[in-house]
Motif scaffolding. Structure first.
Motif, short mmCIF file in Angstrom:
data_model
loop_
_atom_site.label_atom_id
_atom_site.label_comp_id
_atom_site.label_asym_id
_atom_site.label_seq_id
_atom_site.Cartn_x
_atom_site.Cartn_y
_atom_site.Cartn_z
N LEU A 170 0.96 -1.23 0.13
CA LEU A 170 0.19 0.00 0.08
C LEU A 170 0.84 1.36 -0.07
O LEU A 170 0.26 2.39 -0.44
CB LEU A 170 -1.02 0.27 1.06
N ALA A 171 2.03 1.21 0.54
CA ALA A 171 2.85 2.28 0.72
C ALA A 171 3.24 2.85 -0.85
O ALA A 171 3.57 4.02 -0.81
CB ALA A 171 3.94 1.96 1.51
N THR A 172 3.31 1.89 -1.65
CA THR A 172 3.62 2.44 -3.10
C THR A 172 2.42 3.40 -3.42
O THR A 172 2.66 4.06 -4.52
CB THR A 172 3.73 1.61 -4.10
N LEU A 173 1.32 3.32 -3.17
CA LEU A 173 0.03 3.76 -3.57
C LEU A 173 -0.31 5.34 -2.75
O LEU A 173 -0.59 6.12 -3.04
CB LEU A 173 -1.35 2.99 -3.28
N ALA A 174 0.23 5.10 -1.26
CA ALA A 174 0.04 6.29 -0.67
C ALA A 174 1.36 6.54 0.21
O ALA A 174 1.15 6.43 1.37
CB ALA A 174 -1.25 6.08 0.54
N PRO A 175 2.30 6.66 -0.33
CA PRO A 175 3.81 6.98 0.30
C PRO A 175 3.59 8.08 1.20
O PRO A 175 4.50 8.04 2.18
CB PRO A 175 4.62 7.08 -0.75
N GLU A 176 3.04 9.09 0.93
CA GLU A 176 3.19 10.35 1.97
C GLU A 176 2.24 10.17 3.13
O GLU A 176 2.60 10.96 4.01
CB GLU A 176 2.33 11.45 1.09
N ARG A 177 1.68 9.13 3.37
CA ARG A 177 0.98 8.85 4.75
C ARG A 177 1.11 7.47 5.14
O ARG A 177 0.39 7.24 6.06
CB ARG A 177 -0.51 9.15 4.41
N THR A 178 1.94 6.53 4.74
CA THR A 178 1.94 5.21 5.11
C THR A 178 3.14 4.96 5.93
O THR A 178 4.53 5.15 5.30
CB THR A 178 1.98 4.39 3.89
N ILE A 179 3.10 4.47 7.10
CA ILE A 179 4.32 4.02 7.96
C ILE A 179 4.56 2.51 7.65
O ILE A 179 3.52 1.71 7.95
CB ILE A 179 4.26 4.11 9.29
N PHE A 180 5.65 2.02 6.68
CA PHE A 180 5.43 0.76 6.67
C PHE A 180 6.51 -0.06 7.38
O PHE A 180 7.60 0.25 7.63
CB PHE A 180 6.16 0.54 5.04
N ILE A 181 5.83 -1.29 7.92
CA ILE A 181 6.81 -1.97 9.07
C ILE A 181 7.00 -3.56 8.50
O ILE A 181 6.08 -4.23 8.12
CB ILE A 181 5.81 -2.22 10.33
N THR A 182 8.19 -3.94 8.85
CA THR A 182 8.46 -5.27 8.30
C THR A 182 9.59 -5.84 9.17
O THR A 182 10.12 -4.91 10.23
CB THR A 182 9.04 -5.42 6.75
N SER A 183 9.69 -7.28 9.42
CA SER A 183 10.91 -7.48 10.22
C SER A 183 11.26 -8.96 9.85
O SER A 183 10.87 -9.34 8.91
CB SER A 183 10.10 -7.87 11.55
N LEU A 184 12.24 -9.36 10.45
CA LEU A 184 13.05 -10.67 10.09
C LEU A 184 12.50 -11.97 10.92
O LEU A 184 13.06 -12.99 10.60
CB LEU A 184 14.25 -10.56 10.35
N SER A 185 11.76 -11.64 11.74
CA SER A 185 11.37 -12.46 12.97
C SER A 185 10.72 -13.76 12.30
O SER A 185 10.92 -14.87 12.68
CB SER A 185 10.61 -11.99 14.17
#
Length: 460
Positions: free
Chosen positions: A283-298
């Motif tokens: 989704l961050a590619t569609l609304a980059p100005e308002r998206t906090i993108f979270i990922t991890s290695l766990s």
């Protein structure tokens, strides 16, 4: 008698056997009180010397996993009765096969981690280890984080990446930065249980948005925005936990459109999606100005690497970094160095590939074991979402399973608000590297699924 398989475990044979015994105890395959095979018999079965088997048994005895009884044999200890020292295994009910929690199922992962730790130790001398690092992490770690995030289809710059101790810390930071006690936060009506925990601690009010088999329903999101004063939407658009749903491209565009309409901050949790090949764009590619993108290695690599990455719009970064600094002052950089080493040398790609292959095989096993069940699956997810027949509710079913020796997660754990949770449970497919524990656990699930709840005691 237990049948050992150490053919896929690297390293000296006595250590491989000791590891296999510990793993079997951990997964519930060897419940407390179980007798291990006599050393001579096991040596013949595995084509080892008796001395090699003896060294393995000695190691697990020192860890208080087993106990030798003169004239009787070697038996798995009961951790509840162990008053000498810790055996380093998680606290689970004796004999319970854990189909509730995640563990990476692939063989050889420990060796990959050890290799990365060795390389990271050589690199660590270059880090200013004995001073407090910047709150957002050293540049080398943010570069590695950007590389990891870019696998999702985003184009992350290191200056917009914040390194955290897992996705849970990243989520805590995002909510603490942009919400205060009493604020409403929108989320799918079934959501990640960690969000519920953080919301309870921060006194945030979660408001559920209706979902279906395709994920969050845009029309329901629009209606919820009209009723609520919420300015934050948390969602898992790809491989939703617990249902495995993935939003279509059309729905992603609708969610982005609605978020702009109501000026929402989007928190996109992508932690489950790293194993998914040919995945949709975040989704961050569609609304980059308002998206906090979270990922991890766990989930994709190992829970041993409590490393998460937060990608934020440039105008959000300073506020997020200040919040992280206020919460932690600074995180330890050693585990970040190990994670960065694995990302930069390609070791994570190898683990992801093996993990996906193994998970696909486990989903096939689940389908074979439960052919009549209504089960939602995706081979990149470590779990399945099992809908229950009408005579079961999630709580009673999970309790009946626990009595039978299997743990799962009922829908109650994921439900937002006061709504009645659906008749469903999440079934993790990774209790141990070998399939035996999974097959045994699924046999029990099938048996309980085909049965009926115990009658409730009458109250007069």
């Amino acid at each position: 008698m237990w049948e050992a398989d150490i053919s896929k475990i690297a390293g000296p044979r006595y250590l491989a056997l000791a590891s296999a015994i510990a793993e079997a105890i951990n997964s519930g395959e060897l419940p407390s009180g179980t007798q291990l095979p006599p050393q001579r018999e096991l040596a013949e079965e595995l084509d080892l010397t008796v001395g090699t088997v003896g060294r393995a048994y000695s190691i697990v005895k020192k860890r208080n996993l087993v106990v030798g009884r003169i004239g009787h044999g070697t038996f798995v200890c009961d951790p509840q009765n162990d008053t000498t020292s810790s055996n380093n295994l998680p606290e689970t009910e004796p004999g319970t096969i854990d189909l509730a929690r995640y563990r990476n199922p692939i063989e050889g992962l420990a060796e990959s981690l050890i290799s990365a730790m060795t390389e990271a130790a050589d690199n660590a001398i270059l880090l200013p280890l004995h001073g407090y690092p910047p709150a957002n992490g050293y540049l080398t770690h943010r570069v590695a984080g950007a590389k990891w995030i870019n696998k999702s289809g985003l184009k992350a710059l290191p200056e917009n990446v914040i390194v955290c101790c897992g996705a849970q810390q990243a989520l805590l930071v995002a909510l603490a930065a942009f919400a205060k006690g009493g604020d409403e936060v929108l989320a799918e009506e079934l959501t990640y249980s960690g969000l519920k925990s953080i919301s309870a601690v921060q006194n945030l009010i979660l408001k559920g948005v209706k979902i279906d088999a395709g994920g969050i329903i845009p029309e329901s999101l629009d209606a919820a925005c009209k009723k609520s004063k919420a300015k934050i939407l948390y969602l898992q658009p790809t491989l939703h936990n617990p249902t495995t749903a993935t939003l279509s491209e059309a729905r992603r565009h609708e969610v982005a459109k609605i978020s702009r309409k109501y000026d929402l901050i989007l928190i996109e949790d992508d932690t489950i999606a790293a194993l998914m090949p040919n995945r949709p764009a975040p989704l961050a590619t569609l609304a980059p100005e308002r998206t906090i993108f979270i990922t991890s290695l766990s989930k994709s690599i190992s829970p041993a690497l409590r490393v998460g990455y937060l990608l934020a719009p440039p105008n959000f970064v300073e506020r997020l970094v200040s919040t992280l600094h206020a919460i932690t002052l600074a995180n330890s950089q050693l585990v970040f160095e190990v994670a960065s080493t694995m990302i930069m040398n390609g070791a994570t790609d190898d683990v992801i590939s093996k993990n996906f292959i193994d998970l696909k095989r486990r989903h096939e096993t689940a389908r074979l074991k439960l052919p009549e069940a209504k089960m939602h699956q995706n081979p990149a997810a470590f779990f399945s979402w099992l809908e229950l027949p009408e005579h079961w509710n999630a709580h009673d079913f999970s309790q009946a399973l626990r009595t039978a020796g299997v743990s799962v997660v009922p829908a109650d754990n994921f439900a937002v608000g006061d709504q009645l949770p659906p008749r469903a449970v999440r079934v993790a497919l990774t209790p141990a590297p070998n399939l035996k524990a999974l097959e045994t656990g699924l046999d029990i699930v099938k048996h309980v699924l085909e049965g009926f709840p115990r009658p409730k005691m009458a109250v007069v």
